[in-house]
Design a protein around this motif. Structure first.
Motif, PDB file in Angstrom:
ATOM      1  N   UNK A  64     -30.571 -33.934  47.252  1.00 43.47           N
ATOM      2  CA  UNK A  64     -29.448 -34.882  47.217  1.00 43.47           C
ATOM      3  C   UNK A  64     -28.277 -34.447  46.338  1.00 43.47           C
ATOM      4  N   UNK A  65     -28.493 -33.776  45.179  1.00 50.86           N
ATOM      5  CA  UNK A  65     -27.343 -33.435  44.332  1.00 50.86           C
ATOM      6  C   UNK A  65     -26.238 -32.673  45.045  1.00 50.86           C
ATOM      7  N   UNK A  88     -14.793 -27.318  39.561  1.00 53.45           N
ATOM      8  CA  UNK A  88     -14.756 -28.439  38.630  1.00 53.45           C
ATOM      9  C   UNK A  88     -16.069 -29.230  38.606  1.00 53.45           C
ATOM     10  N   UNK A  89     -17.076 -28.744  39.290  1.00 55.92           N
ATOM     11  CA  UNK A  89     -18.374 -29.413  39.230  1.00 55.92           C
ATOM     12  C   UNK A  89     -18.831 -29.517  37.776  1.00 55.92           C
ATOM     13  N   UNK A  90     -19.493 -30.599  37.401  1.00 55.02           N
ATOM     14  CA  UNK A  90     -19.951 -30.751  36.015  1.00 55.02           C
ATOM     15  C   UNK A  90     -20.897 -29.651  35.564  1.00 55.02           C
ATOM     16  N   UNK A  91     -21.662 -29.064  36.487  1.00 62.83           N
ATOM     17  CA  UNK A  91     -22.471 -27.882  36.211  1.00 62.83           C
ATOM     18  C   UNK A  91     -22.592 -27.108  37.520  1.00 62.83           C
ATOM     19  N   UNK A  92     -22.745 -25.793  37.463  1.00 63.60           N
ATOM     20  CA  UNK A  92     -22.771 -24.999  38.699  1.00 63.60           C
ATOM     21  C   UNK A  92     -23.924 -25.399  39.607  1.00 63.60           C
ATOM     22  N   UNK A  93     -23.629 -25.520  40.888  1.00 66.36           N
ATOM     23  CA  UNK A  93     -24.658 -25.793  41.885  1.00 66.36           C
ATOM     24  C   UNK A  93     -25.127 -24.453  42.448  1.00 66.36           C
ATOM     25  N   UNK A  94     -26.134 -23.883  41.806  1.00 70.50           N
ATOM     26  CA  UNK A  94     -26.636 -22.574  42.215  1.00 70.50           C
ATOM     27  C   UNK A  94     -27.774 -22.728  43.212  1.00 70.50           C
ATOM     28  N   UNK A  95     -28.682 -23.660  42.946  1.00 68.72           N
ATOM     29  CA  UNK A  95     -29.863 -23.834  43.779  1.00 68.72           C
ATOM     30  C   UNK A  95     -29.900 -25.230  44.394  1.00 68.72           C
ATOM     31  N   UNK A  96     -30.309 -25.305  45.635  1.00 72.45           N
ATOM     32  CA  UNK A  96     -30.655 -26.577  46.263  1.00 72.45           C
ATOM     33  C   UNK A  96     -31.587 -26.290  47.426  1.00 72.45           C
ATOM     34  N   UNK A 119     -30.614 -17.002  47.871  1.00 67.55           N
ATOM     35  CA  UNK A 119     -29.718 -17.973  47.248  1.00 67.55           C
ATOM     36  C   UNK A 119     -28.667 -18.360  48.282  1.00 67.55           C
ATOM     37  N   UNK A 120     -28.470 -19.671  48.491  1.00 72.66           N
ATOM     38  CA  UNK A 120     -27.563 -20.146  49.524  1.00 72.66           C
ATOM     39  C   UNK A 120     -26.112 -20.183  49.081  1.00 72.66           C
ATOM     40  N   UNK A 149     -36.448 -26.196  41.815  1.00 70.11           N
ATOM     41  CA  UNK A 149     -36.615 -26.801  43.137  1.00 70.11           C
ATOM     42  C   UNK A 149     -38.032 -27.268  43.419  1.00 70.11           C
ATOM     43  N   UNK A 150     -39.007 -26.540  42.888  1.00 68.24           N
ATOM     44  CA  UNK A 150     -40.397 -26.892  43.178  1.00 68.24           C
ATOM     45  C   UNK A 150     -41.192 -27.283  41.946  1.00 68.24           C
TER      46      UNK A 150
END
Length: 550
Positions: A148-149, A275-283, A426-427, A532-533
């Motif tokens: 969801x993030x 500008x994301x509050x923290x990097x979205x590296x993994x989902x 990594x996506x 993630x897991x």
């Protein structure tokens, strides 16, 4: 006198149902008519009478001053406020599909037409029941943490986020289930307290019902939470329920629906990635789109075509010659973009080591097809099905540096070899830390920048069935693979030229990142699976490792 339901005949039940439906329709019609009369000002020809009886309007959120708010407290909702979309249906669908099953998501989709005629509370209860009934707590928590993030960040209202960011204390009151939003709000937005609808559980499972407290009523929850001290800033929508909520705050601002609709055609209200509050590296998760009712319907309609198409694409890749496979693959909708040329074979007769960025399990296959020659791929984790179906030779590594080095040296003496030193996929536009083992094996190194683009399904997973990764990727209507061969690494930049293996690995990581427009990180496979897991043990904090390659 109330007649018990068990004594009612079937016609009486139908009569009661028709009476309820008529009541709902008439109530909505009367409300619309009343709003039209109010907007036309029919009863308020006298301007002084009108101004004295009209409900006061709160200023728009973009009028809020962001300076000097560090000591202030902000109270807001996530639905329709922090998030630009008013409907929470897509997020229930993500939980149903990613945490449940395709049948559960289909049932939720089939219910969507009936949800249109229900009021908010009944609609919320129906979606909660279909989505959560019988689901394990850990599965829902996993979706809330890993899936969801990404979608929340892409849907953040930039004006509300900036107000929230400027405040020292943050409190969120929402009618949606707390378990859906808690991980995101605490991890990404540093919200201090979340009050939401609580769900009933039995053991480790959700029953599909809300707890005895019922759907959260925001203004009541705010009164109980703050007692005497009111929040400094309240943010809500222009609805009556939110007016009651934000009226309890010292300052109140609203997110205007008309302004938000206008902003959807521009990028002014969309939070940029930087500008994301923290990097979205993994989902994680399979769905690459926000599953609104129409988008989900299109997905289910496409599955009837997409599954046979994926099998056909898999067949031509396995059984047919390279040129024929490329031709038929392009006819089926696969976009393959190849840049650069294959360097000549080394004079010592040993094979060339192709060092690739890692996007999916199909990276070595698409590289082999693009070059038109057989390659051997080494991998740390590969399902038996993928190993059997792979059109190229695959060899498993053991994670023992000495043994893996000997294995790769032997394979290089037999021919060309493909390695993905990130160790996992990594996506997002980031490169994980490169293992330096490959740099110790040979000086014949060719960096290859691999990238993919999908619009329906992701071809990778951390918690799902990895054997289905190629199928999901090939089920996309127009999957795209970009292969850019950057040329052989000069000898002076290899270990033979006096460089250490770590220096060579870092140089290639930076070179690939520059070619792809990606960002280097020092994150590893362990970091990914821990997030993630939750099954790789304790590692150091990710934030301190972003933008700090070794």
């Amino acid at each position: 006198m109330t007649i018990p339901v068990k004594n009612m005949g079937f016609p009486m039940i139908l009569l009661r149902l028709a009476e309820w439906l008529l009541y709902k329709l008439l109530a909505k019609s009367c409300y619309r008519a009343a709003m039209k009369v109010k907007n036309s000002g029919y009863f308020f020809k006298n301007q002084s009478f009108r101004s004295s009886h009209q409900i006061p309007l709160y200023p728009n959120i973009n009028k809020c001053n962001l300076h000097g708010r560090i000591s202030k407290t902000v109270a807001c909702d996530i639905q329709g406020t922090l998030l630009r979309s008013q409907s929470f249906f897509p997020y229930f669908m993500l939980i149903a599909f990613e945490g449940g099953s395709i049948l559960r998501s289909l049932l939720l989709l089939l219910s969507s037409p009936f949800l249109l005629v229900l009021d908010f509370e009944l609609k919320m209860r129906v979606m909660i029941f279909i989505t959560f009934c019988g689901m394990k707590l850990k599965d829902v928590e996993s979706v809330g943490r890993a899936v969801l993030p990404k979608f929340f960040l892409e849907n953040l209202n930039v004006h509300v986020y900036e107000v929230l960011k400027s405040a020292g204390s943050k409190v969120v009151f929402t009618r949606v289930p707390r378990v859906c939003v808690e991980d995101f709000l605490k991890e990404y937005l540093s919200v201090d307290c979340i009050k939401g609808t609580e769900l009933h559980t039995v053991g480790k499972y959700f029953t599909g019902f809300v707890s005895s407290e019922g759907i959260l009523i925001k203004h009541r929850a705010l009164k109980e939470f703050v007692e005497e001290k009111r929040p400094d800033i309240g943010i809500g929508t222009s609805s009556l329920h939110d007016h009651l909520f934000i009226s309890l705050c010292k300052e109140a601002y609203v997110v205007n629906k008309e302004d938000e609709k206008a902003n959807t055609i521009t990028s002014s209200s969309i939070l940029p990635r930087e500008k994301y509050p923290k990097p979205l590296v993994f989902h994680d998760g399979r769905l690459a789109f926000l599953p609104t009712p129409l988008a989900t319907l299109a997905m289910f309609m496409w599955l009837a075509i997409g599954i046979p198409l994926a099998i056909f694409r898999l067949f031509i890749g396995i059984c047919l010659p390279y040129k024929v496979a490329i031709f038929l693959g392009k006819l089926s909708g696969i976009r393959l973009r190849v840049k650069g040329t294959d360097p000549p074979r080394s004079e010592n007769g040993k094979g060339v080591l192709y060092v690739c960025s890692h996007r999916t399990l199909l990276d070595p296959v698409f590289l082999s097809t693009s070059l038109g020659k057989p390659l051997t791929a080494v991998t740390y984790s590969l399902s038996k099905m993928s190993e059997i179906l792979a059109p190229i030779k695959t060899v498993r590594l053991t994670r023992s540096r000495k043994k893996d080095g000997e294995t790769m040296q032997k394979l290089l003496s037999e021919g060309d070899l493909v390695v993905c030193p990130e160790g996992t996929t990594c996506r997002e536009p980031y490169l994980l830390r490169f293992s330096s083992l490959f740099a110790e094996l040979t000086n014949e190194i060719v960096p290859v920048a691999m990238n993919t683009n999908v619009n329906m399904f992701y071809g990778t997973t951390a918690s799902g069935l990895k054997c289905l990764d190629p199928i999901f990727f090939l089920m996309n209507p127009r999957p795209c693979y970009t292969v850019e061969i950057l040329g052989k690494l000069p000898k002076e930049l290899t270990c033979a030229g006096g460089k250490s293996s770590h220096e060579v690995a870092n140089y290639i990581q930076k070179k690939l990142a520059a070619a792809l427009g990606f960002e280097c990180t020092n994150l590893t496979r362990r970091d990914k699976y821990l997030m993630l897991a939750g099954n790789e043990g304790v590692v150091e904090d990710q934030n301190s490792r972003i933008n700090n390659p070794n």
